[in-house]
Design a protein around this motif. Sequence first.
Motif, mmCIF file in Angstrom:
data_model
loop_
_atom_site.group_PDB
_atom_site.id
_atom_site.type_symbol
_atom_site.label_atom_id
_atom_site.label_comp_id
_atom_site.label_asym_id
_atom_site.label_seq_id
_atom_site.Cartn_x
_atom_site.Cartn_y
_atom_site.Cartn_z
ATOM 1 N N GLN A 5 17.084 -16.167 42.107
ATOM 2 C CA GLN A 5 16.480 -16.506 40.826
ATOM 3 C C GLN A 5 17.059 -15.677 39.682
ATOM 4 O O GLN A 5 17.011 -16.105 38.537
ATOM 5 C CB GLN A 5 14.959 -16.317 40.866
ATOM 6 N N GLN A 9 20.437 -18.785 36.489
ATOM 7 C CA GLN A 9 19.458 -18.795 35.411
ATOM 8 C C GLN A 9 18.983 -20.206 35.095
ATOM 9 O O GLN A 9 17.796 -20.442 34.949
ATOM 10 C CB GLN A 9 20.044 -18.122 34.174
ATOM 11 N N THR A 10 19.893 -21.156 34.956
ATOM 12 C CA THR A 10 19.522 -22.531 34.666
ATOM 13 C C THR A 10 20.679 -23.450 35.041
ATOM 14 O O THR A 10 21.775 -22.995 35.318
ATOM 15 C CB THR A 10 19.146 -22.712 33.178
ATOM 16 N N ARG A 12 23.066 -26.728 33.798
ATOM 17 C CA ARG A 12 23.516 -27.388 32.579
ATOM 18 C C ARG A 12 23.610 -28.882 32.836
ATOM 19 O O ARG A 12 24.384 -29.311 33.676
ATOM 20 C CB ARG A 12 24.884 -26.875 32.146
#
Length: 94
Positions: A5, A9-10, A12
């Motif tokens: 985690q 992070q994220t 796209r």
Amino acid sequence: MKDPQTIIQTIRLTEKATMLGETNNEYVFVVHPKANKLEIKQAVEKHFGKKVESVRTANYAGKARRERRADYGRTNHWKKAVVRLKEGERLDLV
């Protein structure tokens, strides 16, 4: 920095990233700037349960921003990782 985690992070979801996913089975993530390719590979395999074939990374410098004043601020620096999954593996993102 072994926790998946903190490394991933994220994801796209841009037009280019969607095309990479459809044609090359590649997925684009925003990752921690100090994470290396091996850590990114292990984080994706642990978090999503899929086998990773290769990882490509790129560092991006933050852009200078100004808002109604003479002094400049800056957006954060970030790192992008393009992860190619092995044949037959897919990620259901949407």
